[in-house]
Motif scaffolding. Sequence first.
Motif, PDB file in Angstrom:
ATOM      1  N   TRP A  26      67.878   9.806  50.031  1.00  0.00           N
ATOM      2  CA  TRP A  26      69.258  10.252  50.224  1.00  0.00           C
ATOM      3  C   TRP A  26      69.296  11.626  50.883  1.00  0.00           C
ATOM      4  O   TRP A  26      70.103  11.879  51.794  1.00  0.00           O
ATOM      5  CB  TRP A  26      69.988  10.301  48.881  1.00  0.00           C
ATOM      6  N   ALA A  27      68.413  12.545  50.440  1.00  0.00           N
ATOM      7  CA  ALA A  27      68.378  13.881  51.032  1.00  0.00           C
ATOM      8  C   ALA A  27      68.009  13.824  52.503  1.00  0.00           C
ATOM      9  O   ALA A  27      68.586  14.536  53.342  1.00  0.00           O
ATOM     10  CB  ALA A  27      67.390  14.770  50.269  1.00  0.00           C
ATOM     11  N   SER A  28      67.042  12.984  52.855  1.00  0.00           N
ATOM     12  CA  SER A  28      66.636  12.839  54.260  1.00  0.00           C
ATOM     13  C   SER A  28      67.799  12.360  55.123  1.00  0.00           C
ATOM     14  O   SER A  28      68.040  12.883  56.223  1.00  0.00           O
ATOM     15  CB  SER A  28      65.475  11.850  54.368  1.00  0.00           C
ATOM     16  N   ILE A  29      68.516  11.357  54.621  1.00  0.00           N
ATOM     17  CA  ILE A  29      69.642  10.807  55.374  1.00  0.00           C
ATOM     18  C   ILE A  29      70.733  11.858  55.561  1.00  0.00           C
ATOM     19  O   ILE A  29      71.274  12.036  56.667  1.00  0.00           O
ATOM     20  CB  ILE A  29      70.193   9.559  54.660  1.00  0.00           C
ATOM     21  N   TRP A  30      71.045  12.573  54.511  1.00  0.00           N
ATOM     22  CA  TRP A  30      72.132  13.551  54.571  1.00  0.00           C
ATOM     23  C   TRP A  30      71.756  14.754  55.431  1.00  0.00           C
ATOM     24  O   TRP A  30      72.544  15.212  56.275  1.00  0.00           O
ATOM     25  CB  TRP A  30      72.493  13.998  53.156  1.00  0.00           C
ATOM     26  N   LEU A  31      70.551  15.276  55.242  1.00  0.00           N
ATOM     27  CA  LEU A  31      70.125  16.446  56.024  1.00  0.00           C
ATOM     28  C   LEU A  31      70.090  16.131  57.516  1.00  0.00           C
ATOM     29  O   LEU A  31      70.558  16.931  58.345  1.00  0.00           O
ATOM     30  CB  LEU A  31      68.757  16.931  55.547  1.00  0.00           C
ATOM     31  N   MET A  54      64.294   0.401  53.023  1.00  0.00           N
ATOM     32  CA  MET A  54      65.536  -0.329  53.302  1.00  0.00           C
ATOM     33  C   MET A  54      66.439   0.444  54.265  1.00  0.00           C
ATOM     34  O   MET A  54      67.106  -0.152  55.116  1.00  0.00           O
ATOM     35  CB  MET A  54      66.289  -0.582  51.992  1.00  0.00           C
ATOM     36  N   ALA A  55      66.456   1.773  54.131  1.00  0.00           N
ATOM     37  CA  ALA A  55      67.326   2.605  54.968  1.00  0.00           C
ATOM     38  C   ALA A  55      66.599   3.171  56.187  1.00  0.00           C
ATOM     39  O   ALA A  55      67.151   4.013  56.903  1.00  0.00           O
ATOM     40  CB  ALA A  55      67.917   3.749  54.140  1.00  0.00           C
ATOM     41  N   ARG A  56      65.362   2.747  56.415  1.00  0.00           N
ATOM     42  CA  ARG A  56      64.587   3.131  57.599  1.00  0.00           C
ATOM     43  C   ARG A  56      64.514   4.666  57.748  1.00  0.00           C
ATOM     44  O   ARG A  56      64.697   5.224  58.827  1.00  0.00           O
ATOM     45  CB  ARG A  56      65.203   2.498  58.863  1.00  0.00           C
ATOM     46  N   VAL A  57      64.230   5.327  56.621  1.00  0.00           N
ATOM     47  CA  VAL A  57      64.214   6.797  56.607  1.00  0.00           C
ATOM     48  C   VAL A  57      63.117   7.349  57.518  1.00  0.00           C
ATOM     49  O   VAL A  57      63.295   8.406  58.140  1.00  0.00           O
ATOM     50  CB  VAL A  57      64.039   7.306  55.163  1.00  0.00           C
ATOM     51  N   GLU A  59      62.360   6.625  60.349  1.00  0.00           N
ATOM     52  CA  GLU A  59      62.826   6.761  61.727  1.00  0.00           C
ATOM     53  C   GLU A  59      63.669   8.021  61.925  1.00  0.00           C
ATOM     54  O   GLU A  59      63.922   8.414  63.063  1.00  0.00           O
ATOM     55  CB  GLU A  59      63.651   5.525  62.120  1.00  0.00           C
ATOM     56  N   ARG A  60      64.081   8.657  60.835  1.00  0.00           N
ATOM     57  CA  ARG A  60      64.964   9.819  60.922  1.00  0.00           C
ATOM     58  C   ARG A  60      64.222  11.143  60.753  1.00  0.00           C
ATOM     59  O   ARG A  60      64.757  12.195  61.098  1.00  0.00           O
ATOM     60  CB  ARG A  60      66.056   9.728  59.849  1.00  0.00           C
ATOM     61  N   VAL A  61      63.005  11.086  60.189  1.00  0.00           N
ATOM     62  CA  VAL A  61      62.283  12.317  59.875  1.00  0.00           C
ATOM     63  C   VAL A  61      60.861  12.236  60.432  1.00  0.00           C
ATOM     64  O   VAL A  61      60.381  11.162  60.816  1.00  0.00           O
ATOM     65  CB  VAL A  61      62.227  12.552  58.352  1.00  0.00           C
ATOM     66  N   ASP A  62      60.201  13.386  60.462  1.00  0.00           N
ATOM     67  CA  ASP A  62      58.768  13.444  60.779  1.00  0.00           C
ATOM     68  C   ASP A  62      58.033  13.198  59.468  1.00  0.00           C
ATOM     69  O   ASP A  62      57.832  14.114  58.671  1.00  0.00           O
ATOM     70  CB  ASP A  62      58.423  14.807  61.366  1.00  0.00           C
ATOM     71  N   SER A  63      57.663  11.943  59.235  1.00  0.00           N
ATOM     72  CA  SER A  63      57.182  11.511  57.929  1.00  0.00           C
ATOM     73  C   SER A  63      55.666  11.607  57.818  1.00  0.00           C
ATOM     74  O   SER A  63      54.930  11.055  58.646  1.00  0.00           O
ATOM     75  CB  SER A  63      57.615  10.066  57.664  1.00  0.00           C
ATOM     76  N   HIS A  64      55.201  12.304  56.765  1.00  0.00           N
ATOM     77  CA  HIS A  64      53.774  12.412  56.470  1.00  0.00           C
ATOM     78  C   HIS A  64      53.535  11.844  55.079  1.00  0.00           C
ATOM     79  O   HIS A  64      54.108  12.333  54.093  1.00  0.00           O
ATOM     80  CB  HIS A  64      53.316  13.875  56.502  1.00  0.00           C
ATOM     81  N   LEU A  65      52.704  10.811  54.989  1.00  0.00           N
ATOM     82  CA  LEU A  65      52.375  10.231  53.704  1.00  0.00           C
ATOM     83  C   LEU A  65      51.099  10.881  53.180  1.00  0.00           C
ATOM     84  O   LEU A  65      50.037  10.808  53.812  1.00  0.00           O
ATOM     85  CB  LEU A  65      52.189   8.717  53.826  1.00  0.00           C
ATOM     86  N   GLY A  66      51.218  11.560  52.055  1.00  0.00           N
ATOM     87  CA  GLY A  66      50.086  12.257  51.472  1.00  0.00           C
ATOM     88  C   GLY A  66      50.416  12.726  50.073  1.00  0.00           C
ATOM     89  O   GLY A  66      51.574  12.729  49.654  1.00  0.00           O
ATOM     90  N   ASP A  67      49.384  13.146  49.360  1.00  0.00           N
ATOM     91  CA  ASP A  67      49.512  13.534  47.961  1.00  0.00           C
ATOM     92  C   ASP A  67      49.675  15.044  47.854  1.00  0.00           C
ATOM     93  O   ASP A  67      48.844  15.804  48.375  1.00  0.00           O
ATOM     94  CB  ASP A  67      48.259  13.074  47.201  1.00  0.00           C
ATOM     95  N   ILE A  68      50.720  15.483  47.165  1.00  0.00           N
ATOM     96  CA  ILE A  68      50.979  16.907  47.008  1.00  0.00           C
ATOM     97  C   ILE A  68      49.852  17.592  46.239  1.00  0.00           C
ATOM     98  O   ILE A  68      49.698  18.816  46.287  1.00  0.00           O
ATOM     99  CB  ILE A  68      52.338  17.113  46.292  1.00  0.00           C
ATOM    100  N   ARG A  69      49.022  16.814  45.562  1.00  0.00           N
ATOM    101  CA  ARG A  69      47.874  17.376  44.850  1.00  0.00           C
ATOM    102  C   ARG A  69      46.706  17.675  45.777  1.00  0.00           C
ATOM    103  O   ARG A  69      45.723  18.298  45.358  1.00  0.00           O
ATOM    104  CB  ARG A  69      47.419  16.414  43.744  1.00  0.00           C
ATOM    105  N   ASP A  70      46.800  17.221  47.016  1.00  0.00           N
ATOM    106  CA  ASP A  70      45.694  17.341  47.979  1.00  0.00           C
ATOM    107  C   ASP A  70      46.006  18.458  48.972  1.00  0.00           C
ATOM    108  O   ASP A  70      46.895  18.306  49.817  1.00  0.00           O
ATOM    109  CB  ASP A  70      45.522  16.009  48.707  1.00  0.00           C
ATOM    110  N   PRO A  71      45.297  19.582  48.911  1.00  0.00           N
ATOM    111  CA  PRO A  71      45.576  20.665  49.858  1.00  0.00           C
ATOM    112  C   PRO A  71      45.483  20.233  51.314  1.00  0.00           C
ATOM    113  O   PRO A  71      46.236  20.725  52.157  1.00  0.00           O
ATOM    114  CB  PRO A  71      44.507  21.716  49.513  1.00  0.00           C
ATOM    115  N   ALA A  72      44.565  19.306  51.627  1.00  0.00           N
ATOM    116  CA  ALA A  72      44.422  18.847  53.012  1.00  0.00           C
ATOM    117  C   ALA A  72      45.671  18.108  53.471  1.00  0.00           C
ATOM    118  O   ALA A  72      46.079  18.219  54.637  1.00  0.00           O
ATOM    119  CB  ALA A  72      43.190  17.947  53.143  1.00  0.00           C
TER     120      ALA A  72
END
Length: 351
Positions: A26-31, A54-57, A59-72
Motif C-alpha cells: 500500500w505504501a509503495s502504491i501511494w508514494l 496482485m497489484a503489480r507493485v 512495476e512501480r518501484v525499484d524492487s530489491h529482494l533481500g534480507d534486512i539481516r544481510d549487510p550485503a
Amino acid sequence: MATLNPAFWAGKRVLLTGHTGFKGSWASIWLTRMGAQVTGLSLAPDQSPSLFEMARVAERVDSHLGDIRDPAAIEAALAGKTFDLVLHMAAQAIVRTSVEDPLGTFDTNVMGTARLLQALRGQPELKAVLTITSDKVYANNDSGRAFQEGDNLGGKDPYSASKAAAEIVVQSFAKSYFKDVAVGTARGGNVIGGGDFSRDRLVADIVRATRAGEAVVLRHPEATRPWQHVLDCLAGYFTLLEALAMRPDAPRALNFGPRPGGTEVTVGELATLGVQALGGMPWVHEPDPTSLEAKALAIDATLARTVLGFESRLEAPDAVALTMDWYGRQAAGEDALSLCLEQIEGYEARK
C-alpha cells in the motif's frame, strides 16, 4: 486537521524496506502515486496470494529482494543511490511466529534495524529516517489504559520485546551518529485493509475462512485492539516523515491509532462485521490458554493531533466496511491495483 502534501513527495528519493508486505505494498502504491521515486528492499512475499503480486507493485518501484539481516543485501539496494527519506517497515511482525522463532524475530527486528541504520550513515543527502515499530512496545499489564509515548517500554512475547528493543536501537543511533538527520519511530495500532493475506491476522483469517466456506476460529474474541485502516496508518507515517524532514520540533516517537474517544471494537465484534459483510459463517471460539497475546491494548494518539495536526479519519466500523468492500470486489474479479488506487483517492478526498 493536517492533510497529506503530495507536492512534498513529488521527486523525493525514498528507500522503503518491507515493500513486499501488506502495508509496504500500500505504501509503495501511494508514494509512487504522489510522485516519489521508491527503492524497495524486502524479502519475497511470504504469503500467497500477495498484494505485492496482485497489484503489480514491482512495476512501480525499484524492487530489491533481500534480507534486512544481510549487510550485503542492504548494500546492494543502496549501491550508487542517494536517498532523501527512509521508511523502514521490514519486520517479522507476527506474535505467534515470534514465539516459534524468537531468535529469528530478534535478529530481524533488532539487528536488521541496526544494520540498516549503520548502512545509512554513508548517505550524504539523507534528511529523515522513520522506523516503524508497534503499539505493542509498551509494558502492558492488561489494564486497558491507553498508552502514551512516555510510558515504559516492554514486551512479554518476543515480537513485542523485539520492537521495544528496536526503539532503543533507533534512539542510540540517532544520538550517536545522525546529528544532522532526523531519526524517529512510529508506533502504529492494529492495521486492517484490503489485500492482507498474512498468517495469523484476523482479517486475513476471516477472508480465508469465508472463501473456503468455513467458520473463522477466534482465540480471544473479547480482546480489544486499536483497529486502524491501513490508509489512516500510512497517512500518519507519511505526515511524521515529512515533519521530521522539515521541522526541527517534530516528535521523535509517536503513536498512531484510532481517534481518542472513537468507537472501540473487540476481536469478536470485528469478526462479526467481517463475516456479515462477506456472507460467511458465524465465527467460533477456541481458547488458547498458552497464548501470550495481551487481552487489552489501546494507544493514545493525542500527541499526533496536537503536534502534527493529524488524526485518523475512519472509525473502526467504517474501516471494516472499506476493508471488506475491497475483498468482496476483488473476489468478484476487480483489479487489485485499481481498487487500491480508488480507495486512496477516496481517502484523500475525506475531510
